[in-house]
Write a protein that holds these residues in place. Structure first.
Motif, PDB file in Angstrom:
ATOM      1  N   ASP A  89      31.656   9.008   0.661  1.00 28.94           N
ATOM      2  CA  ASP A  89      30.454   9.138   1.475  1.00 28.94           C
ATOM      3  C   ASP A  89      29.196   8.850   0.655  1.00 28.94           C
ATOM      4  OD1 ASP A  89      32.116   9.812   3.541  1.00 28.94           O
ATOM      5  OD2 ASP A  89      31.779  11.984   3.370  1.00 28.94           O
ATOM      6  N   LYS A  90      29.188   9.297  -0.616  1.00 26.23           N
ATOM      7  CA  LYS A  90      28.037   9.017  -1.485  1.00 26.23           C
ATOM      8  C   LYS A  90      27.890   7.521  -1.732  1.00 26.23           C
ATOM      9  CE  LYS A  90      28.310  13.433  -3.962  1.00 26.23           C
ATOM     10  NZ  LYS A  90      28.622  14.082  -5.265  1.00 26.23           N
ATOM     11  N   LEU A  91      29.032   6.839  -1.919  1.00 26.68           N
ATOM     12  CA  LEU A  91      28.987   5.403  -2.137  1.00 26.68           C
ATOM     13  C   LEU A  91      28.413   4.690  -0.922  1.00 26.68           C
ATOM     14  CD1 LEU A  91      29.687   2.838  -3.712  1.00 26.68           C
ATOM     15  CD2 LEU A  91      32.020   3.016  -2.824  1.00 26.68           C
ATOM     16  N   ARG A  92      28.872   5.062   0.247  1.00 29.49           N
ATOM     17  CA  ARG A  92      28.362   4.436   1.465  1.00 29.49           C
ATOM     18  C   ARG A  92      26.876   4.728   1.665  1.00 29.49           C
ATOM     19  NH1 ARG A  92      31.736   0.516   1.782  1.00 29.49           N
ATOM     20  NH2 ARG A  92      33.844   1.056   2.511  1.00 29.49           N
ATOM     21  N   ARG A  93      26.459   5.938   1.342  1.00 29.28           N
ATOM     22  CA  ARG A  93      25.042   6.284   1.484  1.00 29.28           C
ATOM     23  C   ARG A  93      24.196   5.454   0.520  1.00 29.28           C
ATOM     24  NH1 ARG A  93      22.325  12.311   0.716  1.00 29.28           N
ATOM     25  NH2 ARG A  93      20.206  11.718   1.381  1.00 29.28           N
ATOM     26  N   ALA A  94      24.694   5.288  -0.727  1.00 29.33           N
ATOM     27  CA  ALA A  94      23.962   4.469  -1.704  1.00 29.33           C
ATOM     28  C   ALA A  94      23.860   3.028  -1.224  1.00 29.33           C
ATOM     29  CB  ALA A  94      24.670   4.528  -3.054  1.00 29.33           C
ATOM     30  N   GLN A  95      24.917   2.499  -0.608  1.00 32.02           N
ATOM     31  CA  GLN A  95      24.862   1.136  -0.068  1.00 32.02           C
ATOM     32  C   GLN A  95      23.786   1.017   0.996  1.00 32.02           C
ATOM     33  OE1 GLN A  95      29.101   0.912   0.955  1.00 32.02           O
ATOM     34  NE2 GLN A  95      29.265  -0.899  -0.344  1.00 32.02           N
TER      35      GLN A  95
END
Length: 350
Positions: free
Chosen positions: A205-211
């Motif tokens: 979820d953090k990766l997707r938010r950073a994207q």
């Protein structure tokens, strides 16, 4: 005629020579493991300029990381259960067999398990262990992902120094077993690598938010670009905190503790040592480990040493602890470490 060109040998000579060499190899392996265990126990890798037995085996003996990890694990286990050495020498056990038995071996069951594993493959041994020590069924989220070989982390020097002395009279031998991991990094070309990793849901979820947050700067949302930016920020933050590169130098408060090291001094020492251990052995070889680095007062604070660039060096934890023991003695250093651990435990309880 070349030593390695064997076309002149008859079939019988070739097979007989092969069998003899294999027997010799087993005896040599047992002797090698005994040497590894003793060198490891005496910490002689420190004198050779290395922070750990693993580093010594990889960089001095030129073993692969995988080969070093396996030999060190088996050597430590065999030091606690000496019956393993002759079993390897006479061919009853191979390294894979010992590693398969590692989590079950004790002094009381060693003879039984060595007999169970004698002359068997790892797969056959695992079947026998499942029969002797049945486990409840469990489903894993990462089932189907091949585990990767990982080098076990070295214990710290004091734990390592007391390892042989603290072996229990009965029960399991405290040997590290390479853990199952879900990450693989492999080179594709000199400047390209492939990364395979299984992420927890929260990390995904953090990766997707950073994207999403980088949508304007990185419209494609390429994961490699996101990771590069994230790691750049993380490294900068960690270096500022650990090695003293303040964001606002004028706002930094001067340290009043004699053991405190000003940020500008930490940064200067870190840059001088190029971010690597500066410990040098008797032959002038530098350790150069880049892991678990610590600042070491050349003249200890307890003896009037100052926290200045000229009196500080950057060293790995193993060489820092070895230097402290050389100055103050192992018992004194261990007592200090024990008191700090007890204090930390009290803080956690409170």
């Amino acid at each position: 005629m070349s030593t390695y060109r064997l076309t002149h040998l008859s079939n019988e000579q070739l097979l007989a020579g092969f069998v003899a060499l294999r027997a010799q190899e087993r005896c040599t392996m047992a002797a090698l493991l005994a040497h590894i265990a003793e060198i490891d126990g005496r910490h002689l890798y420190l004198r050779a300029g290395f922070e750990s037995m693993r580093a010594y085996c990889v960089h001095e003996l030129r073993l692969s990381e995988d080969a070093a990890a396996k030999r060190i694990q088996v050597a430590r286990l065999a030091h606690g259960i000496p019956a393993i050495f002759p079993a390897i020498a006479d061919g009853r056990l191979h390294l894979g067999a010992v590693r398969a038995l590692a989590s079950h071996l004790t002094r009381t069951n060693a003879e039984e398990l060595v007999a169970v594993a004698a002359h068997r493959t790892v797969e056959e041994i695992e079947v026998e262990l499942a029969r002797l020590y049945p486990q409840p069924e469990a489903l894993r989220l990462d089932d189907g992902i091949s585990p990767q070989v990982v080098v076990p982390q070295q214990p710290n020097l004091v734990e390592h120094a007391t390892w042989h002395a603290s072996l229990p009279a009965e029960g399991a031998i405290p040997v590290e077993v390479a853990p199952r991991v879900r990450t693989k990094i492999a080179p594709l070309s000199p400047d390209r690598y492939t990364l395979q990793v299984t992420l927890p849901g929260a990390t995904h979820d953090k990766l997707r938010r950073a994207q999403r947050l980088l949508g304007h700067a990185l419209p494609a949302g390429d994961v490699a670009d996101v990771l590069d930016r994230a790691l750049t920020l993380l490294i900068g933050h960690l270096e500022r905190r650990k090695f003293g590169a303040p964001t606002h130098p004028r706002n930094m408060r001067p340290t009043t503790s004699p053991r405190g090291i000003p940020a500008r001094v930490r940064r200067a020492v870190y840059e001088r040592e190029e971010g690597r251990c500066a410990s040098i052995d008797e032959l002038g070889r530098r350790c150069e480990s880049a892991f678990r680095l610590e600042f070491d007062h050349i003249v200890p604070v307890a003896r009037g040493g100052k926290s200045v660039v000229e009196n500080l060096r950057l060293v790995c934890r193993a060489h820092n602890q070895a230097a402290a023991e050389a100055v103050f003695g192992q018992e004194f250093v261990e007592s200090k470490r024990t008191s700090r651990r007890d204090g930390t435990a009290r803080e956690h309880v409170q």
